[in-house]
Design an enzyme around this catalytic site. Structure first.
Site: not given
Length: 566
Positions: A292, A325, A408
């Protein structure tokens, strides 16, 4: 009784008179100073310094006698002495000695041999001292009008002989004239007292040096006060600086080891942009991060990588997978890469200390610490597309180390600075669980990381093939089931059978409507949890499933199949 100023003759001085203003000479005559003008007449023979009696006549030099006025031959000749007289005063007649003036000097005889030329020269070019400066001035400038008789000079009616008829009094030269009111100067203005200039120069130099010293001292004091405060300011106690480094297993030691291998990613593409974190996998420039994070770049976006030392480089996407992911990007032409060491997430225990590194809110090289608060936490994230194709299923490590948007893709490391997880999601108080980004709030102490064992397998597949494989059991689950466990659908979906014929589930004896309650003895409470448990394994792994059918529990063994995405 007559005074000297009225013509009384004073006793003569012994020897020649010194020049006015000069120190007295010893007992011998001093020569008269030389002045411009006709030279003085030669003294007649006789003893030096000899004076004649008052009233004695002085003869003219030989060969220059005035035939009309012969001088008495019986009078002896007197020695020559310059006469001192103010300019314009009448001159005494030849052959008669003038009475001394206020200074005791006597008039000098005229020199008839000079003739009219000498008289003309004295009238036109003679210089006399000027009152106040001692310098010579032309006689015409100092005496524009005839002067009367001067003291000490014989005049009519005083008993002295008058000038001889037919002879005009000769003007005296500058060397024969004297002004008693002029300053006692010799050759120019009065010089300053000796030594005054020599004393003034050291005083000036000393004053300058003192001013410079005072300025330097004042500057030093001002700088000290500005930096350290005034003398009366309060000084608080403080410990001295500590030398040496930190222990390798401390948070500071861990950060020092891991930071050189952590990068910050800035992604731009279309109408979206974002910031995330990653870490170096090898010396070929491969960097692991979340899917993402790089997703906004799409196929034509731009990815910029900034290393912890400030160096930047462009990166390209090598491969990415939405189900896990995870994504791999690569930089080229960058030297001195520092890959991080990968740990083993299966060895992690709850309570182990961990450190999270990333760029929350684009604040690069941010370090936070905490512990592993839970393991095998089933997390699902994504689902923005609505068809479930972008949903990530993670059997995550849970940590209380603060993780915020921007963390992230960053590493979660253990006490030996080894990567044990990839920070991927947080649970915020306002939005539930989910991957960071968007309008999501900050950390509340619930962060989740993809275990490194799973991430390692996916990263290797992305680097080698550009796509990742997913383990599957070949059944369709009823995700709306509200009971305990994961229920196999009884209806076909999109033309597909609930149990794929010839698939791993069919071979294991799984049928439509069965409820799977355990995987390798671990309870399963929902369809999402079953998917998370299965994806935590590799394709080909063998699992033991516990299921309920018709109120009875039974176990089946199956070998996981494979499906690829890309």
């Amino acid at each position: 009784m007559a005074t000297p100023a009225q013509g009384t003759v004073l006793p003569p001085q012994t020897g020649a008179l010194p020049p006015y203003g000069a120190p007295a000479a010893p007992q011998h005559a001093m020569p008269a100073p030389a002045y411009p003008g006709p030279p003085p007449p030669a003294a007649p023979p006789g003893a030096p310094g000899e004076e004649r009696a008052p009233g004695a006549e002085q003869p003219h030099p030989a060969g220059a006698a005035d035939t009309a006025h012969p001088q008495p031959a019986t009078e002896p000749a007197a020695p020559h002495r310059p006469g001192l007289q103010k300019p314009g005063a009448p001159q005494p007649a030849p052959g008669r000695t003038a009475a001394p003036g206020p200074t005791g000097s006597q008039s000098a005889p005229l020199d008839p041999a000079a003739g009219p030329d000498a008289a003309q020269e004295g009238a036109d070019g003679a210089f006399v001292p000027h009152p106040g400066d001692g310098g010579p001035r032309p006689a015409s400038a100092t005496a524009p009008y005839p002067a009367g008789p001067q003291p000490g000079t014989p005049g009519p009616g005083d008993g002295g002989p008058a000038s001889a008829p037919g002879h005009a009094p000769a003007r005296q030269g500058a060397w024969q004239q004297y002004d008693p009111w002029s300053a006692p100067l010799q050759g120019g203005p009065v010089a300053p007292p000796p030594g005054r200039r020599g004393r003034r120069a050291p005083l000036v130099a000393g004053a300058v040096a003192l001013a410079l010293l005072a300025g330097g001292v004042g500057g030093c004091i001002g700088a000290y006060v500005e930096r350290y405060g005034g003398i009366s300011d309060i000084k608080l106690p403080q410990s001295a600086a500590e030398e040496g480094g930190r222990k390798p297993d401390s948070v500071a030691g861990i950060a020092q080891t891991a930071l050189p291998g952590v990068v910050t990613l800035h992604v731009r593409g279309g109408a979206e942009q974002g910031t995330g974190t990653g870490f170096v996998l090898d010396h070929q420039g491969h960097i692991l991060t979340n899917n993402h994070v790089v997703e906004p770049a799409g196929s034509g976006g731009e990815i910029s990588v900034t290393f912890s030392g400030g160096q930047t480089a462009k990166a390209k996407v090598v491969g990415r997978d939405g189900g896990y992911d995870l994504a791999v990007v690569q930089v080229e032409g960058v030297a001195g890469l520092r890959p991080l060491t990968l740990g083993n997430s299966d060895s992690v225990r709850v309570g182990d200390p961990v450190v999270a590194i990333g760029a929350p809110f684009d604040l690069a090289n941010t370090v936070t610490s905490g512990i592993i608060s839970a393991k095998q936490r089933p997390i699902t994230a994504g689902g923005k597309k609505g068809d479930g194709s972008d949903v990530s299923y993670v059997d995550a490590l849970q940590t209380d180390a603060p993780i915020n948007p921007g963390n992230s893709g960053g590493p979660l490391v253990d006490a030996k600075a080894r990567v044990i997880g990839i920070n991927s999601a947080i649970r915020a108080a306002d939005s539930g669980s989910g991957l960071d980004g968007g309008a999501q709030g900050g950390s509340i102490g619930l962060g989740f990381a993809i275990p490194i064992n799973q991430a390692k397998r996916v990263a290797e597949e992305l680097i080698n093939t550009g796509r990742a494989t997913h383990p599957v059991i070949g059944v369709t689950l009823e995700m709306e089931y509200a009971g305990d466990g994961a229920r196999v659908s009884e209806r076909s979906k999109d033309g597909k059978e609930p149990v794929l014929p010839g698939g791993p589930g069919a071979k294991a004896g799984i049928k439509a409507g069965d409820v799977i309650t355990k995987v390798d003895g671990a309870p399963v409470h929902s369809g999402e949890e079953l998917i998370v448990k299965i994806r935590s394994h590799r394709p080909g792994d063998t699992l033991v499933l516990t299921l309920q059918r018709g109120g009875k529990e039974r176990s089946v063994r199956l070998s996981l199949g494979s499906s690829s995405t890309g």
